[in-house]
Scaffold this active site. Structure first.
Site, PDB file in Angstrom:
ATOM      1  CG  ASP A  93      -2.102  -0.847   1.149  1.00 32.08           C
ATOM      2  OD1 ASP A  93      -2.335  -1.480   0.000  1.00 32.08           O
ATOM      3  OD2 ASP A  93      -3.018  -1.118   2.220  1.00 32.08           O
ATOM      4  CE  LYS A  96       5.209   5.180  12.128  1.00 37.77           C
ATOM      5  NZ  LYS A  96       3.983   5.083  12.053  1.00 37.77           N
ATOM      6  N   GLY A 154       7.292  15.980   6.770  1.00 41.38           N
ATOM      7  CA  GLY A 154       7.359  16.777   5.678  1.00 41.38           C
ATOM      8  C   GLY A 154       5.752  17.361   5.311  1.00 41.38           C
ATOM      9  CE  LYS A 155       0.942  14.130   7.739  1.00 41.41           C
ATOM     10  NZ  LYS A 155      -0.425  13.841   6.695  1.00 41.41           N
ATOM     11  CG  ASP A 173       0.749   3.515  13.803  1.00 41.68           C
ATOM     12  OD1 ASP A 173       1.663   3.192  12.846  1.00 41.68           O
ATOM     13  OD2 ASP A 173      -0.472   3.779  13.512  1.00 41.68           O
ATOM     14  CG  HIS A 227       3.301  10.179  13.174  1.00 38.93           C
ATOM     15  ND1 HIS A 227       4.318  10.214  12.368  1.00 38.93           N
ATOM     16  CD2 HIS A 227       2.475   9.632  12.510  1.00 38.93           C
ATOM     17  CE1 HIS A 227       4.146   9.375  11.404  1.00 38.93           C
ATOM     18  NE2 HIS A 227       3.202   8.876  11.691  1.00 38.93           N
ATOM     19  CE  LYS A 233      -4.095   3.542  13.248  1.00 37.85           C
ATOM     20  NZ  LYS A 233      -4.368   4.093  11.787  1.00 37.85           N
TER      21      LYS A 233
HETATM   22  C1  BG6 Z   1       1.203   6.276   9.551  1.00 41.70           C
HETATM   23  C2  BG6 Z   1       0.528   5.439  10.780  1.00 41.70           C
HETATM   24  O1  BG6 Z   1       2.414   6.544  10.038  1.00 41.70           O
HETATM   25  O2  BG6 Z   1       0.352   7.377   9.684  1.00 41.70           O
HETATM   26  C3  BG6 Z   1      -0.754   5.138  10.205  1.00 41.70           C
HETATM   27  O3  BG6 Z   1       1.256   4.175  10.735  1.00 41.70           O
HETATM   28  C4  BG6 Z   1      -1.785   6.561  10.181  1.00 41.70           C
HETATM   29  O4  BG6 Z   1      -1.618   4.360  11.385  1.00 41.70           O
HETATM   30  C5  BG6 Z   1      -0.882   7.205   8.968  1.00 41.70           C
HETATM   31  O5  BG6 Z   1      -3.067   6.060   9.595  1.00 41.70           O
HETATM   32  C6  BG6 Z   1      -1.722   8.692   9.067  1.00 41.70           C
HETATM   33  O6  BG6 Z   1      -1.140   9.438   8.148  1.00 41.70           O
HETATM   34  P1  BG6 Z   1      -1.518  10.639   7.551  1.00 41.70           P
HETATM   35  O7  BG6 Z   1      -0.862  11.349   6.834  1.00 41.70           O
HETATM   36  O8  BG6 Z   1      -2.872  10.220   6.807  1.00 41.70           O
HETATM   37  O9  BG6 Z   1      -2.356  11.695   8.839  1.00 41.70           O
END
Ligand code: BG6
Length: 476
Positions: A19, A156, A189-190, A243, A248, A334
Site C-alpha cells: 500500500d 518508522k 514533511g507536512k 505507531d 509523529h 483510531k
Molecule cells: C502512519 C500510521 O504513520 O500515519 C498510520 O502508521 C496512520 O496508522 C498514518 O494512519 C496517518 O498518516 P496521515 O498522513 O494520513 O495523517
C-alpha cells in the site's frame, strides 16, 4: 528548481506491491516528475514477492497517479512516459539471488551515464535489517556518500523500544553510513509542521511569550475516524503509542517546545530537538489512559483477546527552565469521531482586565490553534468586544486558513521528503539522537503496559475515545 545532478536516478522500492508504495511513494514520484523535479534519466524498479510482470506493476500503479500538477489535469502523456520507466522484479526479501536479479535489471535499464540509487524499504519494520544485509551481501550498495550515491530510506517505527531501536540502528550502520540513511517520519514533511520553525522563530510576537510565564498548557491531538482496516497485522504488533505518539506526535512536541536552534541547518535543528526530548520526563503509566475501539478484535489479522491500544491519552512534563510546570497533553486514537491533527496552545488568563471582567464576566483565555490536517490553518483566539451598546466580550478568531490564504497546491509530505533525499538534505529526517531520546520517553510506559497486561478501556467506534484523562476531557 532543484540543482540537477547531471546523473541519472534509480529508485528501488523493496516491497513495491504494498500500500505505501502504491498510495504514497510512487504517486509522489509522479508528482515530482510532472513538476520537473526528477533528474533525467530516471527509473523506478520495484521488488516484491508477488509474481507480477512489468505490465502488471504498471497496471497496479496507474490508478494511483494523479494529475494535480499538470495544467487542466491532462496528463495522459506524462503517465505513459512515467509508467514506461517503471520496472518490476519478483523475488524474496532474504534471497541474495533476488537482489542479483534486481541488480542485473538495474544495469539493463540504467542507460546513459552513472545513476544515483535510492533504496526505499517499503517493507514491515522487522524486515529492515534482513533486507539491508542481503542487499549488502549481493554487492548492490556503493559505500559512504560518494557519487554516484546510494541512499537507503526506512520508515518508522524504528524498533519497539529503546533497546531494539539501538540494535536496529547499529545493524543498519554496518551496511549504510549515517549519511546514507534517511529515517522517515512523514509528518515532518507536512506543510504545517515544516512551518512550525518559521512561525515560532521568524515572528517576534511569539518567542517572548513562548514559556511557562505565558503558556498554561499545550495539547497535541491526533484523531482518525477510521479503524485499522487491512493493516491489522502490523498495527497489532505496535499499537497507537508506537505507531503515532512516539514518532509523529513526539516530533511535533519537539518542534513546538525546543529552544531556538543555532541555525536552520539540519545539524543544529536536530541538536535543539534532541536536547528538548532529553528534557522530557519519561511517560508514567499513572498519567496515561489507554483504550481500544469496540470491534477492533473483529478486524482482520487481530488475535483473540489482543490488548493492543488503539487510543492513548496522557500528559508529558518537560524539565527545563522554559517549560517547568506546563503540562503537554498528548492524545491519539483510531476509530474516533473525526480526522484531525492539531496543536492547541493555551495562554494564561490575563490579570489586567478586572474592569472588563466585572462588566462582562470571566474572560476566555487566548489560544493559538495550529491545525495540521485535514484543513491546514493557524488561528489565534482573542478576547474581543462583541459589537453593540453593552460591554460584552467573547473569544473571536484571527484566522489563517491555508486554502484561502495561499492560492497554491499544498504538496504531499512524501513529495517533499523524496525530493530532500535526492538533494541530500537531511533536515526533515530523524537522527539517532532524536530517536534514542524519544524512545527513552516511552519505553518505561510501554514496558509497564505490557508487563502488567493492562487492559485498554473499550470505547464505541466514532466517539471521542477512552479514559477520562485531562487530555480527553479538556474542552475543544
Ligand atoms: C502512519 C500510521 O504513520 O500515519 C498510520 O502508521 C496512520 O496508522 C498514518 O494512519 C496517518 O498518516 P496521515 O498522513 O494520513 O495523517
Amino acid at each position: 528548481m532543484p540543482e540537477i545532478s547531471g546523473r541519472g536516478l534509480s529508485v528501488v522500492i523493496v516491497g513495491a506491491s504494498g500500500d505505501l508504495a502504491r498510495n504514497k511513494i510512487i504517486p509522489a514520484l509522479f508528482s515530482l516528475f510532472c513538476q520537473g523535479y526528477l533528474p533525467e534519466p530516471f527509473c523506478i524498479i520495484g521488488l516484491a514477492r508477488t509474481a507480477w510482470t512489468d505490465p502488471d506493476f504498471r497496471n497496479q500503479i496507474e490508478p494511483h497517479l494523479t494529475c494535480r500538477y499538470v495544467p487542466d489535469r491532462q496528463c495522459a502523456e506524462k503517465v505513459r512516459d512515467f509508467l514506461g520507466r517503471c520496472y518490476y522484479v519478483s523475488g524474496q526479501y532474504s534471497s541474495v539471488d533476488s537482489y542479483l536479479t534486481l541488480f542485473q535489471r538495474m544495469q539493463q535499464v540504467e542507460q546513459g551515464g552513472p545513476f544515483d540509487r535510492m533504496f526505499y524499504m517499503s517493507v514491515p519494520p522487522f524486515l529492515f535489517l534482513e533486507v539491508a544485509r542481503t542487499m549488502g551481501n549481493a554487492g548492490l550498495l556503493a559505500c559512504g556518500d560518494q557519487t554516484p550515491w546510494s541512499r537507503v530510506v526506512i520508515e518508522k517505527p524504528f524498533g519497539r523500544d529503546r533497546a531494539s531501536s539501538d540494535q536496529l540502528v547499529a545493524g543498519i550502520s554496518q551496511i549504510f553510513s549515517e549519511e546514507q540513511t534517511y529515517r522517515i517520519d512523514h509528518y515532518l514533511g507536512k506543510e504545517v509542521i515544516q512551518n512550525l520553525l518559521v512561525l515560532r522563530f521568524a515572528n517576534l510576537v511569539f518567542e517572548p511569550i513562548w514559556s511557562s510565564s505565558f503558556i498554561e498548557r499545550v495539547r497535541i491531538s491526533w484523531k482518525e475516524d477510521i479503524g485499522v482496516g487491512e493493516r491489522g497485522g502490523y498495527f497489532n504488533e505496535y499499537g497507537i503509542i508506537r505507531d503515532v505518539i512516539q514518532n509523529h506526535l513526539t516530533q511535533i512536541l519537539a518542534l513546538v517546545a525546543m529552544e531556538p536552534p543555532a541555525s536552520f541547518r539540519s545539524h543544529d535543528v536536530s541538536a535543539a530537538k534532541t536536547d528538548l526530548l532529553k528534557a522530557v520526563r519519561p511517560a508514567d503509566l499513572d498519567n496515561w489512559a489507554i483504550g481500544q475501539y469496540d470491534g477492533y478484535l473483529d478486524e482482520p489479522g487481530i488475535p483473540t483477546g489482543s490488548l493492543t491500544p488503539t487510543f492513548a491519552a496522557g500528559v508529558l512534563q518537560i524539565d527545563n527552565a522554559r517549560w517547568k510546570g506546563v503540562p503537554f497533553f498528548v492524545d491519539a486514537g483510531k476509530g474516533l469521531d473525526e480526522r484531525v491533527t492539531e496543536i492547541r496552545i493555551r495562554f494564561r488568563p490575563t490579570e489586567c482586565c478586572r474592569a472588563v471582567e466585572e462588566a462582562a464576566g470571566p474572560l476566555p483565555p487566548n489560544e493559538l490553534v495550529i491545525r495540521v490536517q485535514p484543513d491546514e490553518l493557524i488561528r489565534l483566539g482573542i478576547v474581543n468586544k462583541v459589537p453593540g451598546l453593552e460591554m460584552k466580550v467573547a473569544q473571536t478568531w484571527l484566522n489563517l486558513a491555508y486554502k484561502s490564504a495561499f492560492q497554491t497546491l499544498i504538496p504531499e509530505a512524501y513529495e517533499c521528503l523524496l525530493l530532500d533525499i535526492m538533494q541530500g538534505d537531511r533536515s526533515l529526517f530523524i537522527t539517532r539522537g532524536e530517536l534514542a531520546a524519544s524512545w527513552d520517553i516511552f519505553t518505561p510506559l510501554l514496558h509497564d503496559l505490557e508487563e502488567r497486561n493492562v487492559a485498554p478501556a473499550v470505547y464505541a467506534f466514532g466517539t471521542r475515545g477512552a479514559g477520562q484523562t485531562h487530555a480527553s476531557t479538556e474542552e475543544q
